[in-house]
Motif scaffolding. Structure first.
Motif, PDB file in Angstrom:
ATOM      1  N   ALA A   1      -3.719   7.155  -7.673  1.00  0.00           N
ATOM      2  CA  ALA A   1      -2.723   7.487  -8.692  1.00  0.00           C
ATOM      3  C   ALA A   1      -1.710   6.349  -8.761  1.00  0.00           C
ATOM      4  CB  ALA A   1      -2.035   8.802  -8.344  1.00  0.00           C
ATOM      5  N   ASP A   2      -1.744   5.613  -9.871  1.00  0.00           N
ATOM      6  CA  ASP A   2      -0.862   4.456 -10.022  1.00  0.00           C
ATOM      7  C   ASP A   2       0.396   4.885 -10.771  1.00  0.00           C
ATOM      8  OD1 ASP A   2       0.299   2.016 -10.252  1.00  0.00           O
ATOM      9  OD2 ASP A   2      -1.259   1.104 -11.495  1.00  0.00           O
ATOM     10  N   GLU A   3       1.465   5.092 -10.057  1.00  0.00           N
ATOM     11  CA  GLU A   3       2.726   5.544 -10.651  1.00  0.00           C
ATOM     12  C   GLU A   3       2.487   6.705 -11.618  1.00  0.00           C
ATOM     13  OE1 GLU A   3       5.835   3.452 -10.646  1.00  0.00           O
ATOM     14  OE2 GLU A   3       5.097   1.599  -9.768  1.00  0.00           O
ATOM     15  N   PRO A   4       1.899   7.787 -11.142  1.00  0.00           N
ATOM     16  CA  PRO A   4       1.458   8.827 -12.078  1.00  0.00           C
ATOM     17  C   PRO A   4       2.615   9.545 -12.770  1.00  0.00           C
ATOM     18  CG  PRO A   4       1.269   9.614  -9.835  1.00  0.00           C
ATOM     19  CD  PRO A   4       1.649   8.165  -9.745  1.00  0.00           C
ATOM     20  N   THR A   5       3.815   9.437 -12.247  1.00  0.00           N
ATOM     21  CA  THR A   5       4.900  10.227 -12.835  1.00  0.00           C
ATOM     22  C   THR A   5       6.010   9.368 -13.416  1.00  0.00           C
ATOM     23  OG1 THR A   5       5.930  10.378 -10.659  1.00  0.00           O
ATOM     24  CG2 THR A   5       4.522  12.187 -11.310  1.00  0.00           C
TER      25      THR A   5
ATOM     26  N   VAL B   1      14.782  -0.696  -5.551  1.00  0.00           N
ATOM     27  CA  VAL B   1      13.875   0.372  -5.965  1.00  0.00           C
ATOM     28  C   VAL B   1      14.253   1.655  -5.254  1.00  0.00           C
ATOM     29  CG1 VAL B   1      11.853  -0.967  -6.547  1.00  0.00           C
ATOM     30  CG2 VAL B   1      12.313  -0.383  -4.178  1.00  0.00           C
ATOM     31  N   GLY B   2      13.774   2.736  -5.767  1.00  0.00           N
ATOM     32  CA  GLY B   2      13.972   3.967  -5.026  1.00  0.00           C
ATOM     33  C   GLY B   2      14.298   5.124  -5.914  1.00  0.00           C
TER      34      GLY B   2
ATOM     35  N   VAL C   1       4.145   1.720  -1.356  1.00  0.00           N
ATOM     36  CA  VAL C   1       5.473   1.643  -1.945  1.00  0.00           C
ATOM     37  C   VAL C   1       5.897   0.191  -2.072  1.00  0.00           C
ATOM     38  CG1 VAL C   1       7.838   2.497  -1.754  1.00  0.00           C
ATOM     39  CG2 VAL C   1       6.000   3.703  -0.607  1.00  0.00           C
ATOM     40  N   GLY C   2       6.635  -0.114  -3.096  1.00  0.00           N
ATOM     41  CA  GLY C   2       7.169  -1.458  -3.218  1.00  0.00           C
ATOM     42  C   GLY C   2       7.813  -1.651  -4.576  1.00  0.00           C
ATOM     43  N   GLU C   3       8.543  -2.756  -4.711  1.00  0.00           N
ATOM     44  CA  GLU C   3       9.174  -3.074  -5.984  1.00  0.00           C
ATOM     45  C   GLU C   3       8.113  -3.479  -6.996  1.00  0.00           C
ATOM     46  OE1 GLU C   3      13.246  -5.415  -5.110  1.00  0.00           O
ATOM     47  OE2 GLU C   3      11.593  -5.882  -3.775  1.00  0.00           O
ATOM     48  N   SER C   4       8.521  -3.601  -8.239  1.00  0.00           N
ATOM     49  CA  SER C   4       7.638  -4.160  -9.258  1.00  0.00           C
ATOM     50  C   SER C   4       7.215  -5.559  -8.834  1.00  0.00           C
ATOM     51  CB  SER C   4       8.380  -4.259 -10.592  1.00  0.00           C
ATOM     52  OG  SER C   4       8.756  -2.980 -11.009  1.00  0.00           O
TER      53      SER C   4
ATOM     54  N   HIS D   1       7.033   3.387  -6.844  1.00  0.00           N
ATOM     55  CA  HIS D   1       8.266   2.767  -6.374  1.00  0.00           C
ATOM     56  C   HIS D   1       9.281   3.860  -6.073  1.00  0.00           C
ATOM     57  CE1 HIS D   1       8.928   3.288 -10.738  1.00  0.00           C
ATOM     58  NE2 HIS D   1      10.076   3.733 -10.292  1.00  0.00           N
ATOM     59  N   ASP D   2       8.846   5.117  -6.246  1.00  0.00           N
ATOM     60  CA  ASP D   2       9.767   6.239  -6.150  1.00  0.00           C
ATOM     61  C   ASP D   2       9.683   6.853  -4.754  1.00  0.00           C
ATOM     62  OD1 ASP D   2      11.136   8.611  -6.334  1.00  0.00           O
ATOM     63  OD2 ASP D   2      10.437   9.042  -8.365  1.00  0.00           O
ATOM     64  N   LEU D   3      10.698   6.598  -3.924  1.00  0.00           N
ATOM     65  CA  LEU D   3      10.657   7.090  -2.548  1.00  0.00           C
ATOM     66  C   LEU D   3      10.720   8.607  -2.502  1.00  0.00           C
ATOM     67  CD1 LEU D   3      12.907   4.416  -0.853  1.00  0.00           C
ATOM     68  CD2 LEU D   3      10.457   4.737  -0.552  1.00  0.00           C
TER      69      LEU D   3
END
Lengths: 404, 335
Positions: A181-185, A384-385, A44-47, A216-218
């Motif tokens: 899975a790199d930011e799959p959604t 982020v979140g 997890v983390g910001e851009s 980045h989506d908690l």
């Protein structure tokens, strides 16, 4: 971190740089983590925190990146020293990747079936016809209706959710041991997000693989992962089980991420708690702790400004954080932080507990220490979140700049 | 798709009509008397009665608009008339000249595609290497060299010099005309023929080869950065397969247009090359017809060139659909 035979992937002190005209960028700076068979590991983390670059490095898909040190042990063998043609056999067959934007990640001039089948043709030597059959099977597995007809269609004829399912189908064709899975959604709307994540989890159990979930989506993290690594400015700032990260965070950045989430049980008049400032420039990083210019708890002047905190065990078997004052954060919960900020806003500082004395940042020294990046856009409340059960918070920034 | 092709074919009709009408009317603005030409030449002293009979026979004494109408009546029946100069049927001249033009154009296109695309691809893949830098300079120069300069230089280097230095006969290339030997499969030279063919083909191909190389390089560089190329690498494809199977077809989209346009040009407008090498094709014949005021030949050959150009453009547009499924024409059900 203990090594056991369930460890599939072990990244050890990975340091990598991009050499740009503006200077040396450190997207991954001494990152270590293990991924075990059958688990979902969240990053997890910001851009721009280095999470995508870390993933790309595992597969060797960043040609301009220079690896400075470290190793990436895959089933005990170092991927970084492996000859290219052997590493290629690992790609796709043993470690497969699901990319963020399935429209651009699929080739517009080949049918979806052909692109899925290609995986089986490369690694299992299937004939054209057999590969096509496999593709149809895979499309069915990820829940695409009329898979036989769909296999002959092109990516532009698919909807966003279907494209992402096709992407997943492609990744699992050879039953890989690890799915990244790199930011799959990120590119999908919320209802489709949930469906895609469900498909992903069901398939993980079906083919008994591990997943690295980069996001980045908690909300995604809370719903899916077993263990989490929180990254900031190319480093791991906190690692632990998902419960530890969510309920007993020991790093101010993690705490800030959690506090910035809107919640479904909010009445609507609670303030959102932003993390002030923006992520540091990866060329000119702050002294001491990289997070101190934005930290609500930083002791400035003090060791936060001068000493770089190491990632260390702070609780339990595996809960690590990189903060000088991790122990003192034990008493701080997300609720208390939000309450304190609320109270602060009403200028009732008197009741605050000791570690929260510095809750209201004094902007003067903070900006001075924040350096270039924080100075330009400071105070815009970039956070982020996403809410665990609600719509995700806006995150419109791109992973640009450091990930060419 | 079929209705699209039919629509496009119908559009050729007004194109041809406008082009030929313009040429026809322009012809009457030019100085010179066709009847005199038919009678044997502008310089000769010809009996007035003879001229009148000739004018009557060819309809040259009719008003321009009547001649114009008659011309179209005959043309629709594909009767292109006969040459004022030597009474040869225009259809026959067209046939002779067109095959030579098409043969030369085919070889020019083969050189352009093989050399241009492969040089462009290598240049893109080895970007900033020495090879790439040299290619960039050479292609810039090659696309700026006038055809007649290049033609003369090649003639000197590969025909004149070998003769002086007494090279073996087979290594001396021909500078002019077309050989006596025949062709197999319409365009493959037999016997001595290739020695006549090679220099004009290279000259005709030069500029477009350079442009194609530059265009392929730019297009490929863009494609190499695309997300789907990263996906292909992540699948475990070897880099060569990534480029060939996933990159090439995407990179070829803009290049196909250029090849198509150039094929049309190479058939009908290779005037300078055909002149320099005395190649008996359409372009050189069209220029001669203008000089000779040979209206039927000029109009007949131009008609053929315009139609060929339009049809080739149509084929290029339709071939897009194969290269890029996103623009499958006239098939809108999936948007």
């Amino acid at each position: 971190m203990a090594t056991d035979d369930r460890v599939l992937l072990s990244v050890r002190n990975l340091r990598a740089v991009f050499e740009t005209d503006d200077g040396i960028v450190h997207p991954v700076d001494g990152v270590s983590f293990d991924v075990r068979r059958g688990e979902v590991f969240g990053i997890v983390g910001e851009s721009g925190s280095g999470k995508s670059v870390t993933a790309m490095t595992i597969l060797g898909l960043q040609p301009t990146l220079k690896i400075k040190e470290g190793e990436i042990l895959w089933k005990g063998r170092d991927l970084l020293t492996m000859p290219e043609d052997e590493r290629r056999k690992v790609r796709g067959r043993e470690i497969a990747m699901i990319f963020q934007d399935p429209l651009t990640a699929l080739n517009p001039v080949h049918t979806v079936g052909k692109q899925i089948g290609e995986m089986a043709r490369i690694h299992e030597g299937l004939s054209r016809r057999a590969a096509k059959e496999r593709a149809v099977e895979m499309l069915e597995l990820v829940g695409i209706p009329e898979p036989r007809k769909r296999a002959d269609m092109y990516p532009h004829e698919f909807s966003g959710g279907m494209r992402q399912r096709a992407m997943i189908a492609m990744a699992i064709t050879c039953k890989p041991d690890l799915l990244i899975a790199d930011e799959p959604t990120t590119a999908l709307d919320v209802t489709v997000q949930a469906q895609v994540l469900e498909v992903l989890l069901a398939i993980k159990d079906e083919i008994d693989s591990a997943i690295i979930m980069i996001t980045h989506d908690l909300g995604v993290v809370a719903g899916m992962t077993d263990r989490v690594m929180v990254m900031y400015a190319g480093r791991a700032v906190e690692t632990g089980t998902t419960d530890e990260i969510f309920y007993e965070p020991r790093h101010p950045y993690t705490l800030g991420l959690l506090a910035s989430l809107p919640r479904l049980d909010d009445k609507g008049d609670e303030p959102l708690v932003p993390i002030v400032g923006s992520p540091p420039s990866l060329v000119h990083r702050p002294t001491g702790c990289f997070f101190h210019p934005r930290c609500r708890f930083a002791r400035v002047p003090g060791n936060c400004e001068t000493d770089d905190p190491a990632l260390r065990l702070v609780a339990g078997d595996d809960h690590m954080a990189a903060c000088h004052y991790a122990e003192e954060l034990a008493g701080v919960t997300v609720e208390s932080l939000r309450r304190q900020v609320d109270v602060t806003l009403e200028s009732e500082l008197a009741d605050l507990d000791e570690p929260l004395e510095r809750l209201v940042p004094d902007p003067e020294p903070r900006d001075a220490a924040g350096g270039d990046a924080a100075g330009e856009t400071g105070g815009n409340g970039d956070a982020v979140g996403g809410a665990p059960a609600g719509p995700p918070a806006a995150d419109t920034a791109h992973d640009g700049g450091t990930n060419p | 798709m079929t209705s699209y092709i039919i629509r496009r074919l119908l559009l050729i009709v007004p194109t041809v009509f406008v082009a030929l009408s313009f040429l026809f009317l322009l012809f009457f603005l030019l100085p010179g008397d066709p009847a005199r030409l038919i009678a044997g030449g502008a310089e000769r002293n010809i009996d007035q009665g003879v001229l009148e009979r000739i004018e009557e026979r060819y309809g040259l004494d009719d008003p321009v608009l009547v001649q114009f109408g008659n011309y179209w009546k005959r043309t629709i029946q594909w009767d292109l008339g006969e040459s004022y100069l030597n009474r040869r049927s225009v259809n026959e001249i067209l046939g002779d000249r067109a095959v030579n033009s098409i043969r030369l154009a085919i070889w020019a296109i083969i050189i352009e595609i093989v050399v241009g695309i492969s040089v462009g691809l290598l240049s893109a893949i080895r970007r900033y290497s020495w090879g790439d830098r040299i290619t960039t300079i050479v292609t810039a120069a090659a696309s700026a060299v006038p055809v007649f300069v290049l033609g003369f230089v090649l003639q000197y280097l590969f025909a004149v010099q070998p003769n002086k230095l007494d090279w073996p006969e087979w290594a001396r290339l021909r500078t002019s005309g077309i050989g006596p030997d025949s062709w197999t499969f319409f365009f493959i030279p037999t016997g001595e023929q290739w020695r006549y063919l090679i220099l004009p083909a290279v000259t005709l191909a030069c500029v477009t080869t350079a442009l194609l190389a530059r265009m392929t390089r730019g297009s490929m560089l863009e494609v190499l950065r695309a997300d789907y190329m990263r996906t292909a690498r992540a699948k475990g494809l070897a880099e060569r397969d990534v480029v060939v199977k996933h990159g090439l077809r995407n990179a070829m989209l803009p290049v196909v247009t250029l090849i198509g346009i150039d094929f049309g040009t190479a058939i009908g407008a290779a005037v300078l090359t055909e002149f320099t090498f005395g190649w008996p094709g359409l372009g050189s014949q069209i220029v001669e017809s203008v000089q000779d005021r040979d209206l039927p030949v000029l109009l007949g050959l131009t008609l053929a060139v315009v139609i060929a150009y339009a049809v080739i453009n149509l084929i290029v547009d339709v071939s897009y659909a194969w290269f890029d499924p996103r623009i499958r024409l006239g098939k809108g059900e999936h948007a």
